[in-house]
Design an enzyme around this catalytic site. Structure first.
Site, PDB file in Angstrom:
ATOM      1  NE  ARG A 136      34.285  34.059  31.270  1.00 23.09           N
ATOM      2  CZ  ARG A 136      33.101  33.171  31.790  1.00 23.09           C
ATOM      3  NH1 ARG A 136      32.310  33.106  31.118  1.00 23.09           N
ATOM      4  NH2 ARG A 136      33.487  32.232  32.913  1.00 23.09           N
ATOM      5  CE  LYS A 160      38.173  30.939  30.160  1.00 26.10           C
ATOM      6  NZ  LYS A 160      38.761  31.779  31.380  1.00 26.10           N
ATOM      7  CG  HIS A 225      37.884  40.140  33.722  1.00 27.87           C
ATOM      8  ND1 HIS A 225      37.112  39.431  32.970  1.00 27.87           N
ATOM      9  CD2 HIS A 225      38.678  39.509  34.868  1.00 27.87           C
ATOM     10  CE1 HIS A 225      37.247  38.411  33.627  1.00 27.87           C
ATOM     11  NE2 HIS A 225      38.216  38.319  34.494  1.00 27.87           N
ATOM     12  NE  ARG A 228      33.667  37.085  34.550  1.00 25.03           N
ATOM     13  CZ  ARG A 228      32.723  36.297  34.345  1.00 25.03           C
ATOM     14  NH1 ARG A 228      31.470  36.787  33.978  1.00 25.03           N
ATOM     15  NH2 ARG A 228      32.826  35.039  34.595  1.00 25.03           N
ATOM     16  CG  HIS A 251      33.357  31.215  37.833  1.00 24.55           C
ATOM     17  ND1 HIS A 251      33.258  32.261  39.039  1.00 24.55           N
ATOM     18  CD2 HIS A 251      33.874  32.095  37.100  1.00 24.55           C
ATOM     19  CE1 HIS A 251      33.646  33.413  38.860  1.00 24.55           C
ATOM     20  NE2 HIS A 251      34.088  33.372  37.455  1.00 24.55           N
ATOM     21  CE1 TYR A 260      35.162  38.698  41.802  1.00 26.93           C
ATOM     22  CE2 TYR A 260      34.317  36.229  41.274  1.00 26.93           C
ATOM     23  CZ  TYR A 260      34.565  37.506  40.898  1.00 26.93           C
ATOM     24  OH  TYR A 260      35.165  37.986  39.746  1.00 26.93           O
TER      25      TYR A 260
END
Length: 294
Positions: A136, A160, A225, A228, A251, A260
């Site tokens: 990120r 995150k 992003h 990414r 995630h 995806y």
């Protein structure tokens, strides 16, 4: 509470603070005592906004009122009056392999200049890590100077929500980082320093837009992003396991990673429609020898 208990990232805290402040301003600084009617009026005020914006604002306020109720600061929780528009999860923007090749070709042209500009070494390291490891933007710019070791093909990253994950680092990326780090003074704390701190996310976005323009790609199509997303999409196309991809991207919920698979499915449908022998809708021979619709 959001910082200490939920472990929210700085960007999440900033977004919550902004949404709560704007709502409080609209309600004449009476947010904590807002009634159901007040929140209904606030929801009407949001009608011109996108569904995703309304969903984010509603989520922030619902959490705020739930916190007040849990702490005994309110006897009721009026959060149910806030709109729940739902969000249609859009397919992430990504890049074709040819686009990525053009970006790296533009970087190679820069690195071939004489004399060599150290900023081009920095750009090469940034793009190698964005596309090669799926970092990120905030994670990338805030890397400590020695986060990536020349003899270690991975790094342990706290991303995150404070979650730790193992991020693979390619040989190319480690070489690019090593070349860039050799230009840094020994007392710099950050891998990508800027002034007394590290490179900002805004500046990173600007660098990616400028590189896109140089590579002949519309700048609006390229961002940290998007690179990414390209990392994830191209790995999945190459046969990567979805659980492994979830771990690499950091995630919390595999449902986030599964988006995806839709990108890959869309690509497969496009391939069938454009490359399959029957895609030109030729008339198929009938039993009587004439041709009918395919």
């Amino acid at each position: 509470m959001m910082a200490a208990e939920a472990g929210s990232a700085k960007n999440t805290l900033a977004a919550y603070r902004s949404d709560l402040t704007l709502a409080s301003d609209f309600l004449d600084r009476r947010l904590g005592a807002a009634s159901v009617a007040d929140l209904s009026r606030l929801g009407e005020h949001w009608l011109a906004l996108s569904r995703s914006s309304v969903a984010r604002k509603s989520a922030a306020l619902r959490r705020f009122f739930a916190f007040l109720a849990d702490e005994g600061l309110r006897a009721d929780d009026p959060g149910s009056a806030l709109p729940r528009p739902g969000t249609a999860r859009a397919l992430p923007k990504t890049l074709e392999h040819a686009d990525v090749d053009r970006l790296f070709a533009a970087i190679a042209t820069r690195l071939a200049r004489d004399p060599l500009d150290p900023n081009d070494l920095r750009l090469a390291a940034l793009v190698e890590l964005l596309y090669g490891s799926g970092l990120r933007a905030t994670e990338l710019v805030s890397l400590p100077r020695n986060a990536i070791a020349p003899d270690r093909p991975y790094l342990i990253l706290r991303g995150k929500g404070g979650r730790e994950r193992l991020v693979p680092i390619s040989d190319r990326a480690r070489a690019a980082v090593a070349a860039w780090r050799d230009t840094l003074a020994q007392d710099r704390a950050w891998l990508f320093p800027s002034g007394k701190a590290h490179l900002s996310r805004v500046r990173l976005y600007q660098l990616m837009k400028a590189l896109a323009a140089e590579a002949g790609i519309p700048p609006e199509r390229v961002s940290p992003h998007v690179l990414r997303h390209a990392f994830a999409t191209h790995l999945l196309e190459g046969g990567a396991d979805l659980r492994a991809l979830q771990s690499m991207l950091g995630h919390a919920d595999i449902a986030t990673t599964e988006i995806y698979t839709h990108v890959d499915s869309a690509r497969l449908v496009e391939l069938v429609n454009t490359r399959h022998p029957l895609s030109d809708a030729q008339r198929m021979p009938r039993v009587d020898g004439t041709k009918g619709e395919a």
